[in-house]
Design a protein around this motif. Structure first.
Motif, PDB file in Angstrom:
ATOM      1  N   ALA A  81      -2.317  -5.151   0.388  1.00 28.56           N
ATOM      2  CA  ALA A  81      -3.458  -5.800   1.041  1.00 28.56           C
ATOM      3  C   ALA A  81      -4.025  -6.919   0.175  1.00 28.56           C
ATOM      4  CB  ALA A  81      -4.545  -4.774   1.336  1.00 28.56           C
ATOM      5  N   ASP A  82      -4.414  -8.021   0.829  1.00 27.23           N
ATOM      6  CA  ASP A  82      -5.125  -9.089   0.125  1.00 27.23           C
ATOM      7  C   ASP A  82      -6.577  -8.685  -0.118  1.00 27.23           C
ATOM      8  OD1 ASP A  82      -2.837 -10.626   0.186  1.00 27.23           O
ATOM      9  OD2 ASP A  82      -3.396 -11.664   2.034  1.00 27.23           O
ATOM     10  N   GLY A  83      -7.071  -7.812   0.746  1.00 26.59           N
ATOM     11  CA  GLY A  83      -8.440  -7.340   0.600  1.00 26.59           C
ATOM     12  C   GLY A  83      -8.728  -6.248   1.617  1.00 26.59           C
ATOM     13  N   ILE A  84      -9.724  -5.399   1.321  1.00 30.63           N
ATOM     14  CA  ILE A  84     -10.147  -4.331   2.226  1.00 30.63           C
ATOM     15  C   ILE A  84     -11.660  -4.400   2.362  1.00 30.63           C
ATOM     16  CG2 ILE A  84     -10.252  -1.845   2.637  1.00 30.63           C
ATOM     17  CD1 ILE A  84      -7.699  -1.540   1.015  1.00 30.63           C
ATOM     18  N   GLY A  91      -3.852  -9.173   4.953  1.00 28.93           N
ATOM     19  CA  GLY A  91      -2.573  -9.303   4.256  1.00 28.93           C
ATOM     20  C   GLY A  91      -1.453  -8.644   5.037  1.00 28.93           C
ATOM     21  N   ASN A  92      -0.269  -8.574   4.423  1.00 28.99           N
ATOM     22  CA  ASN A  92       0.903  -7.980   5.082  1.00 28.99           C
ATOM     23  C   ASN A  92       0.908  -6.462   4.910  1.00 28.99           C
ATOM     24  OD1 ASN A  92       1.974 -10.396   6.049  1.00 28.99           O
ATOM     25  ND2 ASN A  92       3.011 -10.815   4.119  1.00 28.99           N
ATOM     26  N   THR A  93      -0.089  -5.825   5.493  1.00 28.18           N
ATOM     27  CA  THR A  93      -0.201  -4.369   5.409  1.00 28.18           C
ATOM     28  C   THR A  93       0.357  -3.725   6.672  1.00 28.18           C
ATOM     29  OG1 THR A  93      -2.446  -4.486   6.317  1.00 28.18           O
ATOM     30  CG2 THR A  93      -2.226  -4.466   3.920  1.00 28.18           C
ATOM     31  N   ALA A  94       0.812  -2.481   6.532  1.00 27.83           N
ATOM     32  CA  ALA A  94       1.341  -1.765   7.693  1.00 27.83           C
ATOM     33  C   ALA A  94       0.247  -1.510   8.720  1.00 27.83           C
ATOM     34  CB  ALA A  94       1.971  -0.446   7.251  1.00 27.83           C
ATOM     35  N   SER A  95      -0.971  -1.268   8.250  1.00 27.80           N
ATOM     36  CA  SER A  95      -2.121  -1.050   9.129  1.00 27.80           C
ATOM     37  C   SER A  95      -3.159  -2.132   8.850  1.00 27.80           C
ATOM     38  CB  SER A  95      -2.730   0.338   8.880  1.00 27.80           C
ATOM     39  OG  SER A  95      -3.897   0.532   9.655  1.00 27.80           O
ATOM     40  N   THR A  96      -3.683  -2.738   9.905  1.00 27.49           N
ATOM     41  CA  THR A  96      -4.656  -3.821   9.735  1.00 27.49           C
ATOM     42  C   THR A  96      -6.094  -3.359   9.924  1.00 27.49           C
ATOM     43  OG1 THR A  96      -4.473  -4.434  12.072  1.00 27.49           O
ATOM     44  CG2 THR A  96      -2.996  -5.538  10.526  1.00 27.49           C
ATOM     45  N   LEU A  97      -6.262  -2.147  10.453  1.00 28.16           N
ATOM     46  CA  LEU A  97      -7.612  -1.675  10.765  1.00 28.16           C
ATOM     47  C   LEU A  97      -7.622  -0.158  10.832  1.00 28.16           C
ATOM     48  CD1 LEU A  97      -9.972  -3.095  13.475  1.00 28.16           C
ATOM     49  CD2 LEU A  97      -9.343  -0.692  13.555  1.00 28.16           C
ATOM     50  N   GLN A  98      -8.652   0.458  10.262  1.00 31.65           N
ATOM     51  CA  GLN A  98      -8.846   1.902  10.358  1.00 31.65           C
ATOM     52  C   GLN A  98     -10.345   2.184  10.408  1.00 31.65           C
ATOM     53  OE1 GLN A  98      -6.559   4.407   7.714  1.00 31.65           O
ATOM     54  NE2 GLN A  98      -4.849   2.962   7.609  1.00 31.65           N
ATOM     55  N   PHE A  99     -10.695   3.343  10.971  1.00 29.83           N
ATOM     56  CA  PHE A  99     -12.110   3.716  10.981  1.00 29.83           C
ATOM     57  C   PHE A  99     -12.254   5.224  11.079  1.00 29.83           C
ATOM     58  CE2 PHE A  99     -11.175   3.428  15.509  1.00 29.83           C
ATOM     59  CZ  PHE A  99     -11.916   4.450  16.080  1.00 29.83           C
TER      60      PHE A  99
END
Length: 212
Positions: free
Chosen positions: A133-136, A157-165
């Protein structure tokens, strides 16, 4: 005799000089022709890679209250709700976007004095993506009238998941979800789709209610 030899040597030297001049002229003419051709042709401009365009529909919703779930929320009409009870996971669901080839994987657990462990596990799962991740970013969500409290995580960034909650009432219920696109992650190609789903997630969190 000596004069004739000297004259021949002189002629040979002059001939060699003439050959050098001719060779130099040929080289100059060659480069002039190349320059002329280059100036008359269109310049080659490198272009970025293109991606398939996905036409995203307007956001419209329906309330999900048909399953025997301890919660309800507004679901996008262009998404499918998949009950995972058959997999042995009670109250777990998937929200699948066929047009985007993306899924929001949702899990539910009852709180039995273990809220801290549940929230820390959720946070740990999110920050596993910090390697790529470039940032969270974290955004706190509070809806005291409905007893719904949570955190929205945005991963760039090039993450497998772009959003979680995650959501909880702090005493009985704990709900978490993670968005995954079913292809190789590329932030340039999925950003518009991720932002589209993010708007649905915001609506989901705002409309979320516990039934019990």
């Amino acid at each position: 005799m000596i004069l004739i030899i000297q004259t021949q040597i002189k002629l040979i030297k002059e001939f060699k000089q003439i050959k050098k001049v001719i060779r130099t002229l040929k080289i100059l003419i060659f480069f002039c022709v190349i320059s002329l051709i280059w100036s008359c042709s269109d310049a080659i401009i490198p272009r970025p890679y293109g991606y398939y365009r996905v036409d995203l529909p307007a956001h419209t919703y329906r309330t999900i209250d048909t399953l025997n779930l301890p919660y309800r929320f507004d679901l996008p009409v262009n998404a499918l709700l998949i009950d995972r009870k058959s997999q042995g996971e009670k109250y777990w669901i998937d929200i699948f976007y066929p047009a985007l080839n993306a899924s929001l994987y949702c899990s539910y657990k009852a709180v039995n004095g273990n809220l801290f462990d549940l929230t820390e596990d959720s946070r740990r799962i999110v920050y596993k993506h910090s390697i790529r991740a470039d940032g969270i970013g974290e955004k706190v969500f509070i809806h005291p009238e409905k007893k719904v409290y949570g955190i929205l995580y945005d991963l760039s960034g090039n993450t497998a998941s772009t959003l979680q909650f995650m959501l909880t009432d702090s005493t009985q219920h704990f709900f978490r979800a993670a968005l995954y696109f079913n292809n190789v992650p590329n932030k340039d190609s999925i950003v518009p789709m991720a932002e589209y789903v993010r708007e649905d997630v915001i609506r989901m969190m705002e409309s979320f209610e516990w039934k019990k």
